[in-house]
Design an enzyme around this catalytic site. Structure first.
Site, PDB file in Angstrom:
ATOM      1  N   LYS A  21       1.767  53.647  77.376  1.00 54.51           N
ATOM      2  CA  LYS A  21       0.494  53.868  78.089  1.00 54.51           C
ATOM      3  C   LYS A  21       0.012  52.565  78.736  1.00 54.51           C
ATOM      4  CE  LYS A  21      -1.657  57.132  78.268  1.00 54.51           C
ATOM      5  NZ  LYS A  21      -1.620  58.281  79.206  1.00 54.51           N
ATOM      6  N   THR A  25       2.262  62.646  74.668  1.00 50.84           N
ATOM      7  CA  THR A  25       1.218  62.266  73.695  1.00 50.84           C
ATOM      8  C   THR A  25       1.643  62.376  72.236  1.00 50.84           C
ATOM      9  OG1 THR A  25       0.336  64.506  73.757  1.00 50.84           O
ATOM     10  CG2 THR A  25      -0.693  62.896  75.242  1.00 50.84           C
ATOM     11  N   GLY A  85      -2.526  71.043  79.406  1.00 54.97           N
ATOM     12  CA  GLY A  85      -2.789  70.193  78.243  1.00 54.97           C
ATOM     13  C   GLY A  85      -4.257  70.307  77.852  1.00 54.97           C
ATOM     14  N   GLN A  86      -4.585  69.635  76.750  1.00 57.53           N
ATOM     15  CA  GLN A  86      -5.954  69.700  76.219  1.00 57.53           C
ATOM     16  C   GLN A  86      -7.013  69.295  77.257  1.00 57.53           C
ATOM     17  OE1 GLN A  86      -8.274  68.107  72.421  1.00 57.53           O
ATOM     18  NE2 GLN A  86      -6.796  66.609  73.109  1.00 57.53           N
ATOM     19  N   LEU A  87      -6.850  68.111  77.838  1.00 55.85           N
ATOM     20  CA  LEU A  87      -7.862  67.609  78.770  1.00 55.85           C
ATOM     21  C   LEU A  87      -7.846  68.416  80.065  1.00 55.85           C
ATOM     22  CD1 LEU A  87     -10.031  65.445  79.323  1.00 55.85           C
ATOM     23  CD2 LEU A  87      -8.211  63.922  80.126  1.00 55.85           C
ATOM     24  N   TYR A  99       4.183  54.768  71.865  1.00 56.69           N
ATOM     25  CA  TYR A  99       3.225  55.498  72.714  1.00 56.69           C
ATOM     26  C   TYR A  99       2.247  54.510  73.359  1.00 56.69           C
ATOM     27  CZ  TYR A  99      -1.074  58.088  73.754  1.00 56.69           C
ATOM     28  OH  TYR A  99      -2.219  58.559  74.358  1.00 56.69           O
ATOM     29  N   ASP A 146       6.212  68.469  87.890  1.00 55.95           N
ATOM     30  CA  ASP A 146       6.689  67.427  86.976  1.00 55.95           C
ATOM     31  C   ASP A 146       6.330  66.081  87.616  1.00 55.95           C
ATOM     32  OD1 ASP A 146       8.093  65.539  85.580  1.00 55.95           O
ATOM     33  OD2 ASP A 146      10.030  66.555  85.706  1.00 55.95           O
ATOM     34  N   ILE A 147       5.431  65.340  86.981  1.00 53.14           N
ATOM     35  CA  ILE A 147       4.952  64.104  87.632  1.00 53.14           C
ATOM     36  C   ILE A 147       6.008  62.996  87.667  1.00 53.14           C
ATOM     37  CG2 ILE A 147       2.466  64.521  87.286  1.00 53.14           C
ATOM     38  CD1 ILE A 147       2.736  62.229  85.063  1.00 53.14           C
ATOM     39  N   ALA A 201       0.776  63.677  80.364  1.00 56.40           N
ATOM     40  CA  ALA A 201       1.198  62.526  79.555  1.00 56.40           C
ATOM     41  C   ALA A 201       2.117  62.977  78.441  1.00 56.40           C
ATOM     42  CB  ALA A 201      -0.029  61.840  78.938  1.00 56.40           C
TER      43      ALA A 201
HETATM   44  N1  LIG Z   1      -5.001  63.400  72.652  1.00 52.29           N
HETATM   45  C1  LIG Z   1      -5.581  62.251  72.334  1.00 52.29           C
HETATM   46  O1  LIG Z   1      -6.044  62.047  71.203  1.00 52.29           O
HETATM   47  C2  LIG Z   1      -5.744  61.175  73.350  1.00 52.29           C
HETATM   48  C3  LIG Z   1      -5.223  61.288  74.621  1.00 52.29           C
HETATM   49  N2  LIG Z   1      -5.357  60.247  75.516  1.00 52.29           N
HETATM   50  C4  LIG Z   1      -4.826  60.404  76.867  1.00 52.29           C
HETATM   51  O2  LIG Z   1      -5.570  61.444  77.512  1.00 52.29           O
HETATM   52  C5  LIG Z   1      -4.725  62.160  78.412  1.00 52.29           C
HETATM   53  C6  LIG Z   1      -4.800  63.651  78.126  1.00 52.29           C
HETATM   54  O3  LIG Z   1      -4.331  63.886  76.809  1.00 52.29           O
HETATM   55  P1  LIG Z   1      -4.283  65.351  76.173  1.00 52.29           P
HETATM   56  O4  LIG Z   1      -4.775  66.355  77.134  1.00 52.29           O
HETATM   57  O5  LIG Z   1      -4.895  65.273  74.830  1.00 52.29           O
HETATM   58  O6  LIG Z   1      -2.699  65.533  76.000  1.00 52.29           O
HETATM   59  P2  LIG Z   1      -1.852  66.880  75.912  1.00 52.29           P
HETATM   60  O7  LIG Z   1      -0.583  66.509  75.228  1.00 52.29           O
HETATM   61  O8  LIG Z   1      -2.669  67.971  75.351  1.00 52.29           O
HETATM   62  O9  LIG Z   1      -1.548  67.231  77.438  1.00 52.29           O
HETATM   63  C7  LIG Z   1      -0.626  66.546  78.196  1.00 52.29           C
HETATM   64  C8  LIG Z   1      -0.034  67.512  79.196  1.00 52.29           C
HETATM   65  O10 LIG Z   1       0.889  66.788  80.009  1.00 52.29           O
HETATM   66  C9  LIG Z   1       1.986  67.623  80.244  1.00 52.29           C
HETATM   67  N3  LIG Z   1       3.172  66.868  80.642  1.00 52.29           N
HETATM   68  C10 LIG Z   1       4.038  66.166  79.875  1.00 52.29           C
HETATM   69  N4  LIG Z   1       5.007  65.633  80.636  1.00 52.29           N
HETATM   70  C11 LIG Z   1       4.747  66.005  81.920  1.00 52.29           C
HETATM   71  C12 LIG Z   1       5.384  65.769  83.159  1.00 52.29           C
HETATM   72  N5  LIG Z   1       6.503  65.033  83.253  1.00 52.29           N
HETATM   73  N6  LIG Z   1       4.844  66.309  84.286  1.00 52.29           N
HETATM   74  C13 LIG Z   1       3.721  67.052  84.215  1.00 52.29           C
HETATM   75  N7  LIG Z   1       3.074  67.325  83.077  1.00 52.29           N
HETATM   76  C14 LIG Z   1       3.583  66.791  81.932  1.00 52.29           C
HETATM   77  C15 LIG Z   1       2.197  68.367  78.946  1.00 52.29           C
HETATM   78  O11 LIG Z   1       2.958  69.528  79.194  1.00 52.29           O
HETATM   79  P3  LIG Z   1       4.011  70.076  78.097  1.00 52.29           P
HETATM   80  O12 LIG Z   1       3.175  70.441  76.916  1.00 52.29           O
HETATM   81  O13 LIG Z   1       4.648  71.213  78.797  1.00 52.29           O
HETATM   82  O14 LIG Z   1       4.918  68.913  77.816  1.00 52.29           O
HETATM   83  C16 LIG Z   1       0.754  68.678  78.549  1.00 52.29           C
HETATM   84  O15 LIG Z   1       0.343  69.896  79.099  1.00 52.29           O
HETATM   85  C17 LIG Z   1      -3.340  61.534  78.264  1.00 52.29           C
HETATM   86  O16 LIG Z   1      -3.176  60.559  79.257  1.00 52.29           O
HETATM   87  C18 LIG Z   1      -3.376  60.861  76.901  1.00 52.29           C
HETATM   88  O17 LIG Z   1      -2.470  59.775  76.807  1.00 52.29           O
HETATM   89  C19 LIG Z   1      -6.006  59.094  75.214  1.00 52.29           C
HETATM   90  C20 LIG Z   1      -6.544  58.931  73.975  1.00 52.29           C
HETATM   91  C21 LIG Z   1      -6.518  59.965  72.953  1.00 52.29           C
HETATM   92  C1  LIG Z   2      -2.692  65.913  59.806  1.00 46.42           C
HETATM   93  C2  LIG Z   2      -2.996  64.667  58.999  1.00 46.42           C
HETATM   94  C3  LIG Z   2      -3.025  63.412  59.581  1.00 46.42           C
HETATM   95  N1  LIG Z   2      -3.290  62.319  58.819  1.00 46.42           N
HETATM   96  C4  LIG Z   2      -3.352  60.993  59.457  1.00 46.42           C
HETATM   97  C5  LIG Z   2      -2.138  60.591  60.278  1.00 46.42           C
HETATM   98  C6  LIG Z   2      -2.731  59.628  61.257  1.00 46.42           C
HETATM   99  O1  LIG Z   2      -2.809  58.349  60.634  1.00 46.42           O
HETATM  100  C7  LIG Z   2      -4.131  60.162  61.476  1.00 46.42           C
HETATM  101  C8  LIG Z   2      -4.284  60.956  62.763  1.00 46.42           C
HETATM  102  O2  LIG Z   2      -3.267  61.891  62.859  1.00 46.42           O
HETATM  103  P1  LIG Z   2      -2.819  62.579  64.220  1.00 46.42           P
HETATM  104  O3  LIG Z   2      -1.354  62.684  64.162  1.00 46.42           O
HETATM  105  O4  LIG Z   2      -3.609  63.802  64.404  1.00 46.42           O
HETATM  106  O5  LIG Z   2      -3.310  61.590  65.310  1.00 46.42           O
HETATM  107  P2  LIG Z   2      -2.580  60.596  66.329  1.00 46.42           P
HETATM  108  O6  LIG Z   2      -1.403  61.250  66.908  1.00 46.42           O
HETATM  109  O7  LIG Z   2      -2.425  59.252  65.770  1.00 46.42           O
HETATM  110  O8  LIG Z   2      -3.770  60.582  67.388  1.00 46.42           O
HETATM  111  C9  LIG Z   2      -3.707  59.759  68.498  1.00 46.42           C
HETATM  112  O9  LIG Z   2      -3.184  60.502  69.573  1.00 46.42           O
HETATM  113  C10 LIG Z   2      -2.937  59.715  70.708  1.00 46.42           C
HETATM  114  C11 LIG Z   2      -2.425  60.655  71.805  1.00 46.42           C
HETATM  115  C12 LIG Z   2      -4.055  58.837  71.089  1.00 46.42           C
HETATM  116  O10 LIG Z   2      -4.121  58.378  72.229  1.00 46.42           O
HETATM  117  C13 LIG Z   2      -4.963  58.306  70.019  1.00 46.42           C
HETATM  118  O11 LIG Z   2      -6.257  57.986  70.515  1.00 46.42           O
HETATM  119  C14 LIG Z   2      -5.084  59.235  68.838  1.00 46.42           C
HETATM  120  O12 LIG Z   2      -5.928  60.329  69.108  1.00 46.42           O
HETATM  121  O13 LIG Z   2      -4.425  61.007  60.354  1.00 46.42           O
HETATM  122  C15 LIG Z   2      -3.562  62.403  57.473  1.00 46.42           C
HETATM  123  O14 LIG Z   2      -3.825  61.384  56.779  1.00 46.42           O
HETATM  124  N2  LIG Z   2      -3.527  63.657  56.875  1.00 46.42           N
HETATM  125  C16 LIG Z   2      -3.236  64.793  57.585  1.00 46.42           C
HETATM  126  O15 LIG Z   2      -3.202  65.909  56.988  1.00 46.42           O
END
Ligand SMILES: NC(=O)C1=CN([C@@H]2O[C@H](COP(=O)(O)OP(=O)(O)OC[C@H]3O[C@@H](n4cnc5c(N)ncnc54)[C@H](OP(=O)(O)O)[C@@H]3O)[C@@H](O)[C@H]2O)C=CC1
Ligand SMILES: Cc1cn([C@H]2C[C@H](O)[C@@H](COP(=O)(O)OP(=O)(O)O[C@H]3O[C@@H](C)C(=O)[C@@H](O)[C@H]3O)O2)c(=O)[nH]c1=O
Length: 289
Positions: A131, A64, A11-13, A127, A38-39, A62
């Site tokens: 969380k 997400t 995943g991203q992080l 979501y 698989d967690i 997670a």
């Molecule tokens: N992205 C955001 O904007 C934000 C994220 N967070 C939190 O930060 C953390 C990291 O997020 P981010 O890296 O962006 O998320 P990503 O969706 O990029 O990464 C999540 C990873 O978890 C994997 N995954 C899903 N289900 C399982 C499972 N059952 N067992 C093992 N792995 C699994 C996914 O794999 P696969 O793709 O194969 O499903 C993916 O690689 C998360 O806890 C998220 O809730 C908090 C705030 C903002």
């Molecule tokens: C792509 C796009 C999104 N949007 C809007 C939709 C939404 O209200 C906002 C953000 O869109 P996204 O779908 O990228 O973001 P979103 O999935 O809501 O992002 C969230 O993800 C989870 C995992 C978190 O934990 C949060 O902190 C937050 O980062 O922008 C537009 O208005 N125009 C666009 O072209």
């Protein structure tokens, strides 16, 4: 040598931790993607921890997809709420420190000032609710844990708002972006760096913390900054659009207060725009030149 398990490693992080790991050769990192671990599978987790001692577990796994979670509630809760409970139990039993990540979406967004850690939670989408349940489960099961609530994560890796806007800029698409939400974009590399600093310093101020970059923005402001920094303001049309249709509700205001994290870990906060610029210059413009 101390060992660190990173779950959800593709995943991203997870990928930010993998990038950073080359700077921390004193640790034995074990990265496991969703296909390797698989967690939600208690049996596999138990076997893994029985076979190897982990000093730290960084849970980047997670569910997400905020939109899809509305129709896949069971799956979202399984990964975001039940699995953290399993992990917390196993970490507690194995004396492993657990790092876990939560979200600004645990709040309803009615506040007018940055949310503190003990402010009332009240998620308005599936979501966020899943969380929050995950946080509660960890707090009940483990002693040695850090939960970082963060917001609007982006990086050079995987699917995120930053990469979506850059892709749309390449396609010269018209962008309609909402101004209806205010929060803080956060460079996921900065979050990974904070966690590694805590591990290196052996800081034991366990608990729930808020971490994001500094400042605040709407998604429109974020998109505008991405276009400015990447030199794309001339090539595509950017409009403010509060009627952008989404299935899930999102908090109108979700800026997080960073007082606690600053006090406990003595870290400098980087403004979101500065971190965005640094990331673009170091990871994106270098790649394309
Ligand atoms: N992205 C955001 O904007 C934000 C994220 N967070 C939190 O930060 C953390 C990291 O997020 P981010 O890296 O962006 O998320 P990503 O969706 O990029 O990464 C999540 C990873 O978890 C994997 N995954 C899903 N289900 C399982 C499972 N059952 N067992 C093992 N792995 C699994 C996914 O794999 P696969 O793709 O194969 O499903 C993916 O690689 C998360 O806890 C998220 O809730 C908090 C705030 C903002
Ligand atoms: C792509 C796009 C999104 N949007 C809007 C939709 C939404 O209200 C906002 C953000 O869109 P996204 O779908 O990228 O973001 P979103 O999935 O809501 O992002 C969230 O993800 C989870 C995992 C978190 O934990 C949060 O902190 C937050 O980062 O922008 C537009 O208005 N125009 C666009 O072209």
């Amino acid at each position: 040598m101390k060992s660190i398990l990173v779950t959800g490693a593709s995943g991203q992080l997870g990928r930010c931790f993998e990038k950073l790991s080359s700077q921390y050769s004193q640790f034995d990192f074990v990265f496991m993607s969703s296909s390797e671990l698989d967690i939600t599978n208690k049996c596999d987790l138990t076997h893994l921890f029985a076979a190897k001692d982990f000093d730290y577990c960084i849970n980047c796994a997670a569910y997400t997809n905020v939109e899809k979670a509305e129709s896949e509630k069971e799956k979202a809760f399984k990964v975001n709420a039940e699995a953290p409970k399993i992990l917390a139990d196993i970490c507690h039993f194995s004396n492993t420190t657990l790092f876990h990540f939560s979200t600004d979406y645990v709040f309803n967004g009615n506040s007018k000032m940055p949310y503190a850690e003990d402010d009332k939670t009240d998620p308005i989408n599936v979501y966020g609710a899943s969380k929050l349940k995950g946080e509660e489960n960890i707090r009940k099961s483990a002693d040695k844990y850090f939960i970082f609530r963060t917001s609007w994560l982006y990086s050079e890796f995987n699917h995120n708002f930053f990469n979506t806007i850059l892709r749309k800029a390449e396609e010269k698409a018209t962008l309609n972006i909402t101004t209806a939400q205010k929060g803080t974009p956060t460079n996921a590399n900065d979050l990974a760096q904070l966690v590694m600093q805590i591990i290196v310093s052996e800081n034991a101020n366990y608990g729930v913390y808020h971490f994001s970059n500094d400042g605040e923005a709407t998604w429109y402001d974020f998109a505008e900054a991405i276009l400015e920094i990447s030199g794309n303001t001339e090539v595509l049309e950017l409009n403010k659009d509060n009627s952008y249709k989404t299935v899930a509700k999102r908090p109108e205001y979700s800026v997080l207060s960073k007082k606690e994290v600053q006090q406990n870990f003595n870290i400098p906060l980087i403004h979101w725009r500065e971190s965005l610029e640094q990331l673009y210059n170091s990871a994106i413009s270098k790649k394309s030149s």
